[in-house]
Write a protein that holds these residues in place. Structure first.
Motif, PDB file in Angstrom:
ATOM      1  N   THR A 214     -34.894  76.512 120.490  1.00  0.00           N
ATOM      2  CA  THR A 214     -34.097  77.313 119.551  1.00  0.00           C
ATOM      3  C   THR A 214     -34.274  76.869 118.112  1.00  0.00           C
ATOM      4  O   THR A 214     -34.101  77.657 117.187  1.00  0.00           O
ATOM      5  CB  THR A 214     -32.607  77.230 119.919  1.00  0.00           C
ATOM      6  N   ASP A 215     -34.578  75.599 117.892  1.00  0.00           N
ATOM      7  CA  ASP A 215     -34.766  75.058 116.547  1.00  0.00           C
ATOM      8  C   ASP A 215     -36.033  74.207 116.534  1.00  0.00           C
ATOM      9  O   ASP A 215     -36.287  73.456 117.466  1.00  0.00           O
ATOM     10  CB  ASP A 215     -33.584  74.180 116.128  1.00  0.00           C
TER      11      ASP A 215
ATOM     12  N   ARG B 227     -28.430  74.594 122.765  1.00  0.00           N
ATOM     13  CA  ARG B 227     -29.315  74.343 121.619  1.00  0.00           C
ATOM     14  C   ARG B 227     -30.423  73.400 122.054  1.00  0.00           C
ATOM     15  O   ARG B 227     -30.143  72.323 122.591  1.00  0.00           O
ATOM     16  CB  ARG B 227     -28.528  73.742 120.465  1.00  0.00           C
TER      17      ARG B 227
ATOM     18  N   ILE C 163     -33.723  71.601 120.481  1.00  0.00           N
ATOM     19  CA  ILE C 163     -34.422  71.282 119.232  1.00  0.00           C
ATOM     20  C   ILE C 163     -35.766  70.651 119.567  1.00  0.00           C
ATOM     21  O   ILE C 163     -35.830  69.622 120.245  1.00  0.00           O
ATOM     22  CB  ILE C 163     -33.588  70.326 118.365  1.00  0.00           C
TER      23      ILE C 163
ATOM     24  N   SER D  94     -44.172  75.666 116.678  1.00  0.00           N
ATOM     25  CA  SER D  94     -42.888  76.319 116.453  1.00  0.00           C
ATOM     26  C   SER D  94     -42.768  77.624 117.239  1.00  0.00           C
ATOM     27  O   SER D  94     -41.819  77.834 118.000  1.00  0.00           O
ATOM     28  CB  SER D  94     -42.687  76.595 114.955  1.00  0.00           C
TER      29      SER D  94
END
Length: 547
Positions: free
Chosen positions: A236-237, A216, A218, A227
């Motif tokens: 991923t975020d 993950r 972020i 984004s």
């Protein structure tokens, strides 16, 4: 070898516009090389040093430290370079003999490390001048010029097939991000990573984390356009602090069940370092800071963060030994082994727009390769960057921001004025009572997008909600009138009117898409009849611009 004349972007004072000047460049002295700059990049540290009033005021000066080029000539004693070699410049060099270089534990060379006095390492003199007046260097590189002179220990030879317009980013931003992920943090597979700031460095941290198998990644940034770009580099975020009421470290802790394994501060803000520390988990959380602070270099953090097992460390150039390690990164790029140095990391522009791009960078955009000597420099001698021939227009970053603010204010006034005009056409108010009688509103036509959300009250009971949406060219009066008649609302009707108008703003390359004019107004509708006559009184009207 002799002195050559070339063009360079000269900063005459802190924050003043860069000016294209004809400069004289001395031949390389012992252990130096003269380079024809093919491509250079604008790094955040260039902008920070240019705008800073706190740092030593060493001017006039030529900034730039992240570049690729071709060796034009070599000085006495240089054996590792020859004319025609392709090279990357290095803002921190490697002598390979001092204690730090020989230790194998550090990339902080004691001989050719960061040069902060605006001169060359070897003799503490400058190589640039204008009519005999010395022009100072930046990081002993000064790549905002067609040619420059660097110490041979502050350049590295690379493959001639490597595209110079792409791999110039490896001489600072991309290498710094990759190294922070690989060498400094040594990210483990399956871990959680949070990155504050998705510029060139932050995106490079992301791709490094992705290649290490992080589960993950972020990305935290206030620019929503980052984004989609972040996804291309492994993010991923995406978290925009403006979208949350909570402090951002609380958001990160909540979505990661107690904090990330690794946090990277790529903004250049010592306050953000504390936020990054609070965003990584207790026990083993590691925070790496890469950014160069624009102000307040001191760090303040609660000792409890360290007492519970968190670690804070710094990273200069990603921990890479520049001359020893950079060729392997270039090789990875050529083998397409996951290292990206593409135009996807930002926006490009010729050298004579660097003040523009500094403004974009300050506003949160990512800026990449700026100048190629294949493009002729447009402005003549002594023409301020951003100005046209014969023009005295200059563009510092601060002036650019003032112009944008002024333009937005003018735009807001225009929108509010247009909205007031529309309300006037609809309601025909007679000041100061804001009322009109016998208005045939069914004849009114509008030619823009507008949404009306109205709430009707009848006898303080039986609330009816009515949505009237108008897109393109619609007859506002007839639509509203028919809607009222359908609801069989007659007599005196209190009406709460909300206006929400989408607006797109474009100022050069700056685009604001999600801007809306919003407003509220209390209307009193009287004497609704079948012949389309209506009496409306308006008060308590408020309108504004929502970003």
């Amino acid at each position: 070898m002799s002195v050559i004349s070339c063009k360079a972007a000269v900063a005459w004072a802190a924050g003043e516009p860069l000016v294209i000047e004809d400069v004289e460049l001395s031949p390389p002295r012992p252990m130096e090389i003269r380079i024809k700059v093919v491509c250079t990049s604008l790094c955040r540290s260039d902008v920070t040093a240019w705008l800073s009033q706190a740092q030593p005021q060493i001017y006039p000066r030529i900034f730039g430290h992240e570049a690729s080029g071709i060796v034009e000539s070599v000085g006495e004693g240089v054996t590792e370079f020859e004319e025609g070699d392709h090279v990357l410049t290095l803002f921190t060099g490697e002598c390979m003999r001092c204690r730090q270089c020989a230790s194998g534990k550090s990339n902080i060379c004691q001989v050719l490390g960061l040069e902060r006095q605006g001169v060359m390492h070897s003799d503490k003199q400058t190589r640039f001048s204008i009519r005999g007046k010395p022009i100072y260097h930046y990081c002993a590189v000064s790549s905002f010029s067609e040619y420059t002179v660097v110490h041979s220990g502050c350049a590295v030879k690379i493959s001639s097939i490597a595209p110079l317009e792409k791999i110039c980013l490896l001489s600072c931003g991309v290498a710094a991000g990759l190294g922070a992920a690989w060498k400094v943090a040594n990210i483990s597979e399956g871990s959680t990573v949070v990155i504050f700031g998705l510029g060139t460095v932050g995106l490079s941290v992301a791709q490094g984390a992705k290649l290490r198998g992080a589960s993950r990644i972020i990305g935290v940034d206030t620019n929503p356009e980052k984004s989609e770009r972040g996804k291309d580099f492994g993010v991923t975020d995406f978290v925009n602090p403006k979208d949350h009421d909570q402090p951002i470290h609380q958001v990160i802790n909540r979505i990661t069940d107690g904090g990330a394994d690794y946090a990277f501060e790529c903004v250049g803000d010592t306050g953000m370092i504390n936020t990054a520390l609070q965003s990584c988990c207790s026990g083993w959380g590691l925070t790496v800071t890469l950014g160069v602070p624009k102000e307040k270099p001191e760090i303040a953090a609660h000792y409890g963060l360290f007492l519970t097992g968190r670690t804070l460390t710094g990273s200069l150039f990603g921990g890479w030994k520049p001359k020893s390690d950079l060729p392997s990164l270039v090789d990875m790029y050529l083998r397409k082994a996951g290292v990206q140095c593409s135009q996807d990391t930002g926006i490009g522009s010729p050298l004579n727009s660097q003040s523009h791009l500094a403004g974009y960078m300050m506003l949160g955009f990512t800026v990449y390769c700026l100048y190629s000597v294949k493009n002729k420099l447009g402005p003549p001698k002594n023409t301020p960057i951003g100005g046209r021939r014969g023009s005295t227009t200059t563009y510092t970053a601060s002036r650019l921001i003032r112009k944008i603010r002024k333009s937005l204010l003018i735009l807001l006034l225009i929108i509010v004025g247009a909205t007031a005009g529309i309300l006037y056409l609809v309601f025909q108010p007679k000041l100061p009572k804001y009322s009109v009688d016998n208005l045939r509103i069914s004849d009114l036509t509008l030619n823009f997008d507008l949404s009306l959300y109205a709430r009707f009250y009848q006898g303080h009971q039986n609330r009816t909600v009515l949505n009237v949406a108008l897109t393109g060219q619609n007859q506002y009066g007839r639509t509203l009138l028919e809607a009222l008649q359908e609801q069989q609302q007659t007599g005196r009707i209190p009406l709460d009117l909300k206006i929400d108008v989408p607006v797109s703003i474009k100022l050069g390359k700056l685009k604001l898409k999600k801007v809306r004019v919003v407003g509220t107004c209390m209307l009193i509708v009287d004497s609704l009849s079948t012949d389309s006559l209506i009496n409306i009184k308006a008060n308590t009207c408020k309108f504004g611009l929502k970003l």
